[in-house]
Motif scaffolding. Sequence first.
Motif, PDB file in Angstrom:
ATOM      1  N   TYR A 130      -6.982   4.553   2.480  1.00 47.14           N
ATOM      2  CA  TYR A 130      -8.041   3.852   3.208  1.00 47.14           C
ATOM      3  C   TYR A 130      -9.323   4.673   3.343  1.00 47.14           C
ATOM      4  O   TYR A 130     -10.335   4.154   3.808  1.00 47.14           O
ATOM      5  N   GLN A 135     -10.687  -0.479   1.200  1.00 45.83           N
ATOM      6  CA  GLN A 135     -10.456  -1.164   2.469  1.00 45.83           C
ATOM      7  C   GLN A 135      -9.112  -1.874   2.522  1.00 45.83           C
ATOM      8  O   GLN A 135      -8.510  -1.968   3.579  1.00 45.83           O
ATOM      9  N   SER A 136      -8.672  -2.399   1.365  1.00 46.94           N
ATOM     10  CA  SER A 136      -7.463  -3.214   1.386  1.00 46.94           C
ATOM     11  C   SER A 136      -6.918  -3.403  -0.024  1.00 46.94           C
ATOM     12  O   SER A 136      -7.606  -3.133  -1.018  1.00 46.94           O
ATOM     13  N   MET A 155       0.836  -1.199   0.000  1.00 47.45           N
ATOM     14  CA  MET A 155       0.000   0.000   0.000  1.00 47.45           C
ATOM     15  C   MET A 155       0.876   1.256   0.000  1.00 47.45           C
ATOM     16  O   MET A 155       0.511   2.266  -0.581  1.00 47.45           O
TER      17      MET A 155
END
Length: 189
Positions: free
Chosen positions: A43, A47-48, A28
Amino acid sequence: MRTESRKEEIINAAAILFKEKGYSAVTMRDLARAMGIKAASLYNHIQSKQEILSTIIIDLAEEFTSGMNQIANSDQNTIDKLEKIIGLHIDVTLRNADGLASLNNDWMHLEEKNLLYFEKMRRDYEENFRQIVINGVHANEIKPYNIEIIVFSTLSTLRTLYLWYPNQNNIDANILKKDMMSVLLKGVC
């Protein structure tokens, strides 16, 4: 012209990184750095990393599945159906070559529910393609070569188009479609 949402920008930037490095190697922080923002800011929109991968792969797989279902269920002859399938692959590749890298190379990283869903779509897509070819052979619309060789040769070429075409600066998209349809459907002799 519609502008991209921030989430779409994140997904598109991630697709580029996934293509360059592979899903597992991208963090990320890498994505945030590529976008010129802080990782925490990502974020606010996603979410991911898994959500990004799922969005890329499932959206593309659903686009292919929807297109294939329309083609397979049409009343067109085999050649027209095969031309439409080739056109579908070329159009999607021209719009999203980066995302296709994830579809082809990173699908195995999907979490179980999405993995099973993707694998089913892929099997169904291949089976629809196979059935179009079988029907074409039975109707004497295409030559009776080995069905599995036809399926493998055609789909392998179409699935890897995203690797080859971006480096072909001198091939117009319309020429690509016309010539690829001719080569795949008629051969070179």
